[in-house]
Design an enzyme around this catalytic site. Structure first.
Site, short mmCIF file in Angstrom:
data_model
loop_
_atom_site.label_atom_id
_atom_site.label_comp_id
_atom_site.label_asym_id
_atom_site.label_seq_id
_atom_site.Cartn_x
_atom_site.Cartn_y
_atom_site.Cartn_z
N ARG A 177 0.47 -9.25 13.62
CA ARG A 177 -0.16 -8.20 12.80
C ARG A 177 -1.10 -8.84 11.77
O ARG A 177 -2.16 -8.31 11.48
CB ARG A 177 0.90 -7.36 12.10
CG ARG A 177 1.65 -6.44 13.05
CD ARG A 177 2.93 -5.93 12.44
NE ARG A 177 2.74 -4.99 11.38
CZ ARG A 177 3.68 -4.70 10.46
NH1 ARG A 177 4.85 -5.30 10.50
NH2 ARG A 177 3.42 -3.82 9.52
N LYS A 226 0.83 -1.21 0.00
CA LYS A 226 0.00 0.00 0.00
C LYS A 226 0.87 1.27 0.00
O LYS A 226 0.62 2.19 -0.75
CB LYS A 226 -0.92 0.03 1.24
CG LYS A 226 -1.81 -1.19 1.38
CD LYS A 226 -2.74 -1.05 2.58
CE LYS A 226 -2.08 -0.98 3.93
NZ LYS A 226 -1.33 -2.19 4.32
N ARG A 262 -8.80 0.68 9.80
CA ARG A 262 -8.40 -0.70 10.07
C ARG A 262 -9.45 -1.44 10.90
O ARG A 262 -9.27 -2.62 11.20
CB ARG A 262 -7.09 -0.71 10.85
CG ARG A 262 -5.85 -0.91 9.98
CD ARG A 262 -4.65 -0.76 10.89
NE ARG A 262 -3.48 -1.45 10.48
CZ ARG A 262 -2.43 -0.87 9.89
NH1 ARG A 262 -2.45 0.39 9.56
NH2 ARG A 262 -1.35 -1.58 9.61
N ARG A 278 12.17 -6.40 4.53
CA ARG A 278 11.95 -4.95 4.33
C ARG A 278 12.97 -4.13 5.12
O ARG A 278 13.22 -4.39 6.30
CB ARG A 278 10.54 -4.57 4.78
CG ARG A 278 10.26 -3.08 4.64
CD ARG A 278 8.80 -2.76 4.56
NE ARG A 278 8.11 -2.84 5.84
CZ ARG A 278 6.81 -2.56 5.98
NH1 ARG A 278 6.07 -2.22 4.93
NH2 ARG A 278 6.24 -2.65 7.17
N ARG A 325 12.19 -2.10 10.93
CA ARG A 325 11.15 -1.70 11.87
C ARG A 325 11.01 -2.75 12.96
O ARG A 325 11.05 -3.94 12.70
CB ARG A 325 9.80 -1.56 11.13
CG ARG A 325 9.63 -0.22 10.48
CD ARG A 325 8.43 -0.15 9.57
NE ARG A 325 7.18 -0.65 10.13
CZ ARG A 325 6.00 -0.51 9.53
NH1 ARG A 325 5.91 0.10 8.35
NH2 ARG A 325 4.90 -0.99 10.08
P1 AMP Z 1 1.54 0.39 9.28
O1 AMP Z 1 2.77 1.20 9.03
O2 AMP Z 1 0.34 0.89 8.51
O3 AMP Z 1 1.77 -1.09 9.11
O4 AMP Z 1 1.17 0.61 10.82
C1 AMP Z 1 2.05 0.23 11.86
C2 AMP Z 1 1.29 0.03 13.14
O5 AMP Z 1 0.67 1.26 13.54
C3 AMP Z 1 0.14 -0.96 13.07
O6 AMP Z 1 0.57 -2.31 13.21
C4 AMP Z 1 -0.72 -0.50 14.25
O7 AMP Z 1 -0.17 -0.90 15.47
C5 AMP Z 1 -0.59 1.01 14.15
N1 AMP Z 1 -1.64 1.58 13.28
C6 AMP Z 1 -1.48 2.17 12.06
N2 AMP Z 1 -2.66 2.54 11.55
C7 AMP Z 1 -3.61 2.17 12.46
C8 AMP Z 1 -5.03 2.24 12.50
N3 AMP Z 1 -5.73 2.77 11.50
N4 AMP Z 1 -5.65 1.74 13.60
C9 AMP Z 1 -4.97 1.22 14.64
N5 AMP Z 1 -3.63 1.09 14.65
C10 AMP Z 1 -2.95 1.56 13.58
#
Ligand code: AMP
Length: 204
Positions: free
Chosen positions: A162, A13, A88, A122, A151
């Site tokens: 996740r 994404k 989410r 990654r 990360r």
């Molecule tokens: P991402 O970079 O989008 O994979 O987000 C990393 C982490 O941030 C996720 O695994 C969640 O812990 C938190 N996070 C990001 N976006 C959301 C969301 N919309 N709702 C809840 N937690 C989020």
């Protein structure tokens, strides 16, 4: 155009959002990036969010919604935006409907094995760039020259959690938008260029 990119972690994404942002001239809003920036700055929200993120869990809705509402009210979102990693949960999707109109939701479908391979390999940069280790020749960012890092939530045990959270809590969000006739499916196991072409064909 108000666009949502939906899909499992590692579906690509963020990579597509970076390209779509250039093509359509609208901002890329990643809630994950917003949290990482808060963590780096040591803010209260960052410290709170980190305790969830490091375990592979979702940050509570009310915190995420505050960040998104503030960001969407900024002037650069008037022409549209690309949301990446939000909503989410179905509750987040319902709250978003109260804030703004959604035009299209692109659902990135990809199998668990591909996600594992992508995320364990990654390497990320604080400039927002992400790269797969197989395509790198050094540990510095090919875009800005800063040192790349892994990360904390890209460790195999956290990735697995996740993905579990995604299947249980986020997959129903696709159904929510499907019922509204807004969902467009892409096969995100394909190469970046192919996925991009498919999206652009659809969006125009
Ligand atoms: P991402 O970079 O989008 O994979 O987000 C990393 C982490 O941030 C996720 O695994 C969640 O812990 C938190 N996070 C990001 N976006 C959301 C969301 N919309 N709702 C809840 N937690 C989020």
């Amino acid at each position: 155009m108000n666009l949502i990119l939906l899909g499992a972690p590692g579906a690509g994404k963020g990579s597509q959002a970076a390209r779509l942002k250039e093509r359509y001239g609208i901002p890329h809003i990643s809630t994950g990036d917003a949290f990482r920036s808060n963590i780096a700055k040591g803010t209260e929200i960052g410290l709170y969010a980190k305790s969830f993120i490091d375990k592979g869990l979702l940050v509570p809705d009310e915190v995420v919604l505050k960040i998104v509402a503030a960001r969407l009210s900024e002037p650069d979102c008037e022409k549209g935006f690309i949301l990446d990693g939000f909503p989410r949960t179905v509750a987040q999707a319902e709250a978003l409907d109260k804030m703004t109109k959604v035009d299209c939701v692109i659902n990135f479908s990809v199998d668990r094995e591909t996600v594992m391979r992508r995320l364990t390999g990654r390497r990320s940069c604080s400039c927002g760039g992400t790269f797969h280790i197989s395509k790198l020749t050094s540990d510095v960012c090919p875009i800005c020259g800063k040192k790349l890092y892994i990360r904390d939530d890209d460790k195999p045990e956290v990735i697995s959690e996740r993905l579990n959270v995604y299947e249980k809590t986020t997959a129903p969000v696709a159904e929510y938008y499907k019922a509204k006739g807004l969902l467009f499916e892409v096969d995100a196991s394909k190469e970046l260029d192919e996925v991009y072409d498919e999206i652009v064909k659809r969006l125009g």
